[in-house]
Design a protein around this motif. Sequence first.
Motif, PDB file in Angstrom:
ATOM      1  N   SER A  35       0.841  -1.211   0.000  1.00  0.00           N
ATOM      2  CA  SER A  35       0.000   0.000   0.000  1.00  0.00           C
ATOM      3  C   SER A  35       0.869   1.252   0.000  1.00  0.00           C
ATOM      4  CB  SER A  35      -0.921   0.011   1.223  1.00  0.00           C
ATOM      5  OG  SER A  35      -1.871  -1.010   1.129  1.00  0.00           O
ATOM      6  N   ALA A  36       1.874   1.252   0.851  1.00  0.00           N
ATOM      7  CA  ALA A  36       2.789   2.399   0.916  1.00  0.00           C
ATOM      8  C   ALA A  36       3.537   2.555  -0.400  1.00  0.00           C
ATOM      9  CB  ALA A  36       3.769   2.219   2.069  1.00  0.00           C
ATOM     10  N   TRP A  37       3.924   1.448  -1.004  1.00  0.00           N
ATOM     11  CA  TRP A  37       4.688   1.492  -2.251  1.00  0.00           C
ATOM     12  C   TRP A  37       3.841   2.040  -3.395  1.00  0.00           C
ATOM     13  CZ3 TRP A  37       9.392   2.242  -2.862  1.00  0.00           C
ATOM     14  CH2 TRP A  37      10.098   1.884  -4.008  1.00  0.00           C
ATOM     15  N   TYR A  38       2.562   1.669  -3.450  1.00  0.00           N
ATOM     16  CA  TYR A  38       1.682   2.206  -4.478  1.00  0.00           C
ATOM     17  C   TYR A  38       1.492   3.713  -4.300  1.00  0.00           C
ATOM     18  CZ  TYR A  38       0.526  -2.047  -6.952  1.00  0.00           C
ATOM     19  OH  TYR A  38       0.600  -3.165  -7.747  1.00  0.00           O
ATOM     20  N   ALA A  39       1.397   4.167  -3.053  1.00  0.00           N
ATOM     21  CA  ALA A  39       1.303   5.608  -2.798  1.00  0.00           C
ATOM     22  C   ALA A  39       2.587   6.311  -3.231  1.00  0.00           C
ATOM     23  CB  ALA A  39       1.028   5.862  -1.314  1.00  0.00           C
ATOM     24  N   ALA A  40       3.719   5.693  -2.969  1.00  0.00           N
ATOM     25  CA  ALA A  40       5.001   6.267  -3.392  1.00  0.00           C
ATOM     26  C   ALA A  40       5.069   6.337  -4.916  1.00  0.00           C
ATOM     27  CB  ALA A  40       6.162   5.450  -2.834  1.00  0.00           C
ATOM     28  N   ALA A  41       4.567   5.320  -5.595  1.00  0.00           N
ATOM     29  CA  ALA A  41       4.566   5.324  -7.070  1.00  0.00           C
ATOM     30  C   ALA A  41       3.727   6.483  -7.602  1.00  0.00           C
ATOM     31  CB  ALA A  41       4.038   3.994  -7.602  1.00  0.00           C
ATOM     32  N   ARG A  42       2.589   6.765  -6.943  1.00  0.00           N
ATOM     33  CA  ARG A  42       1.780   7.916  -7.370  1.00  0.00           C
ATOM     34  C   ARG A  42       2.564   9.210  -7.175  1.00  0.00           C
ATOM     35  NH1 ARG A  42      -2.024   4.548  -5.098  1.00  0.00           N
ATOM     36  NH2 ARG A  42      -2.042   5.619  -3.080  1.00  0.00           N
ATOM     37  N   SER A  43       3.276   9.324  -6.051  1.00  0.00           N
ATOM     38  CA  SER A  43       4.098  10.520  -5.799  1.00  0.00           C
ATOM     39  C   SER A  43       5.210  10.654  -6.831  1.00  0.00           C
ATOM     40  CB  SER A  43       4.719  10.464  -4.400  1.00  0.00           C
ATOM     41  OG  SER A  43       3.736  10.578  -3.421  1.00  0.00           O
ATOM     42  N   ALA A  44       5.751   9.517  -7.247  1.00  0.00           N
ATOM     43  CA  ALA A  44       6.842   9.510  -8.223  1.00  0.00           C
ATOM     44  C   ALA A  44       6.341   9.657  -9.656  1.00  0.00           C
ATOM     45  CB  ALA A  44       7.628   8.203  -8.098  1.00  0.00           C
ATOM     46  N   LYS A  45       5.023   9.605  -9.836  1.00  0.00           N
ATOM     47  CA  LYS A  45       4.435   9.574 -11.175  1.00  0.00           C
ATOM     48  C   LYS A  45       5.036   8.408 -11.967  1.00  0.00           C
ATOM     49  CE  LYS A  45       3.329  14.500 -11.395  1.00  0.00           C
ATOM     50  NZ  LYS A  45       3.280  14.744  -9.991  1.00  0.00           N
ATOM     51  N   GLY A  46       5.130   7.284 -11.251  1.00  0.00           N
ATOM     52  CA  GLY A  46       5.714   6.094 -11.844  1.00  0.00           C
ATOM     53  C   GLY A  46       4.785   4.910 -11.721  1.00  0.00           C
ATOM     54  N   ASP A  47       5.274   3.785 -12.163  1.00  0.00           N
ATOM     55  CA  ASP A  47       4.519   2.537 -12.124  1.00  0.00           C
ATOM     56  C   ASP A  47       5.222   1.539 -11.214  1.00  0.00           C
ATOM     57  OD1 ASP A  47       2.600   3.304 -14.129  1.00  0.00           O
ATOM     58  OD2 ASP A  47       4.213   3.042 -15.604  1.00  0.00           O
ATOM     59  N   VAL A  48       4.417   0.850 -10.405  1.00  0.00           N
ATOM     60  CA  VAL A  48       4.974  -0.209  -9.568  1.00  0.00           C
ATOM     61  C   VAL A  48       5.395  -1.346 -10.476  1.00  0.00           C
ATOM     62  CG1 VAL A  48       4.433  -1.952  -7.820  1.00  0.00           C
ATOM     63  CG2 VAL A  48       3.659   0.402  -7.512  1.00  0.00           C
ATOM     64  N   GLY A  49       6.605  -1.812 -10.269  1.00  0.00           N
ATOM     65  CA  GLY A  49       7.099  -2.981 -10.994  1.00  0.00           C
ATOM     66  C   GLY A  49       6.814  -4.218 -10.174  1.00  0.00           C
ATOM     67  N   HIS A  79      10.736  -7.101   9.439  1.00  0.00           N
ATOM     68  CA  HIS A  79      10.348  -7.132  10.853  1.00  0.00           C
ATOM     69  C   HIS A  79      10.057  -5.761  11.453  1.00  0.00           C
ATOM     70  CE1 HIS A  79      11.261 -11.338  10.769  1.00  0.00           C
ATOM     71  NE2 HIS A  79      12.447 -11.066  10.258  1.00  0.00           N
ATOM     72  N   TYR A  80      10.591  -4.721  10.882  1.00  0.00           N
ATOM     73  CA  TYR A  80      10.382  -3.358  11.375  1.00  0.00           C
ATOM     74  C   TYR A  80      10.097  -2.445  10.189  1.00  0.00           C
ATOM     75  CZ  TYR A  80      11.844  -4.803  15.984  1.00  0.00           C
ATOM     76  OH  TYR A  80      11.895  -5.429  17.219  1.00  0.00           O
ATOM     77  N   PRO A  81       9.371  -1.348  10.380  1.00  0.00           N
ATOM     78  CA  PRO A  81       9.001  -0.476   9.253  1.00  0.00           C
ATOM     79  C   PRO A  81      10.159   0.405   8.784  1.00  0.00           C
ATOM     80  CG  PRO A  81       8.109   0.400  11.297  1.00  0.00           C
ATOM     81  CD  PRO A  81       8.750  -0.917  11.635  1.00  0.00           C
ATOM     82  N   ALA A 104      10.254   9.453  -1.903  1.00  0.00           N
ATOM     83  CA  ALA A 104      10.207   8.403  -0.880  1.00  0.00           C
ATOM     84  C   ALA A 104       9.617   8.901   0.436  1.00  0.00           C
ATOM     85  CB  ALA A 104      11.599   7.820  -0.654  1.00  0.00           C
ATOM     86  N   THR A 105       9.547  10.218   0.606  1.00  0.00           N
ATOM     87  CA  THR A 105       8.928  10.750   1.827  1.00  0.00           C
ATOM     88  C   THR A 105       7.476  10.301   1.948  1.00  0.00           C
ATOM     89  OG1 THR A 105       8.355  12.806   0.684  1.00  0.00           O
ATOM     90  CG2 THR A 105      10.439  12.782   1.916  1.00  0.00           C
ATOM     91  N   ALA A 106       6.840   9.941   0.845  1.00  0.00           N
ATOM     92  CA  ALA A 106       5.466   9.431   0.877  1.00  0.00           C
ATOM     93  C   ALA A 106       5.361   8.181   1.746  1.00  0.00           C
ATOM     94  CB  ALA A 106       4.988   9.123  -0.537  1.00  0.00           C
ATOM     95  N   LEU A 107       6.429   7.415   1.863  1.00  0.00           N
ATOM     96  CA  LEU A 107       6.419   6.198   2.683  1.00  0.00           C
ATOM     97  C   LEU A 107       6.268   6.523   4.169  1.00  0.00           C
ATOM     98  CD1 LEU A 107       9.267   4.320   0.800  1.00  0.00           C
ATOM     99  CD2 LEU A 107       6.814   3.839   0.679  1.00  0.00           C
ATOM    100  N   GLY A 108       6.754   7.692   4.575  1.00  0.00           N
ATOM    101  CA  GLY A 108       6.646   8.110   5.968  1.00  0.00           C
ATOM    102  C   GLY A 108       5.205   8.284   6.408  1.00  0.00           C
ATOM    103  N   ARG A 109       4.327   8.648   5.503  1.00  0.00           N
ATOM    104  CA  ARG A 109       2.905   8.806   5.843  1.00  0.00           C
ATOM    105  C   ARG A 109       2.265   7.467   6.199  1.00  0.00           C
ATOM    106  NH1 ARG A 109       3.397  12.529   1.498  1.00  0.00           N
ATOM    107  NH2 ARG A 109       2.403  11.102   0.029  1.00  0.00           N
ATOM    108  N   PHE A 110       2.925   6.389   5.873  1.00  0.00           N
ATOM    109  CA  PHE A 110       2.428   5.058   6.184  1.00  0.00           C
ATOM    110  C   PHE A 110       3.177   4.432   7.365  1.00  0.00           C
ATOM    111  CE2 PHE A 110       0.923   5.913   2.023  1.00  0.00           C
ATOM    112  CZ  PHE A 110      -0.272   5.232   1.904  1.00  0.00           C
TER     113      PHE A 110
END
Length: 157
Positions: A35-49, A79-81, A104-110
């Motif tokens: 979920s966090a990675w998909y949000a980061a992809a939106r921030s990056a204007k990229g596609d999840v691989g 094991h840890y975020p 990558a700061t988008a990951l911090g919101r998660f």
Amino acid sequence: MDGSRGIFRLERGVTGFHGRNDPPPPDTDPKECRSAWYAAARSAKGDVGDFTEQERPQSFHVATINDRRGMHIALFHAHYPLVAFVGDQLYVYRTEFLAPPAWATALGRFGFLVLTAAELLSPLEEADTSALSQAEWRQIRHWQPGTLGAALFNSWD
């Protein structure tokens, strides 16, 4: 380490190991990582691989995003975020850590802590390792990780 966060503390079980009488380390839910990675992809204007869940003995999940600058590879600690960025998909990481992209700061919101290259490449001796178990210290003495990143994102068996 970049100094802005102080001394990095390694929590018990962060290496993925525990003694017979120790509780197992917590798990980072791969669904939350995705979920966090998909949000980061939106921030990056990229596609999840790819998103590859941890396979023993690795202590991390691997995820990729493709954007106009190319492919970005993240390691999500199992094991840890914690999140680290690397240049290539390898089985073992020692010094291959990169600075995270700005998005990558988008990951911090998660709830994920995105580690800097300076933190990951800092000597393990500079971290607070007081919470580690005896079983983890046995593994550290055996594998001799030179950096914080090598201790956190490992493939020790």
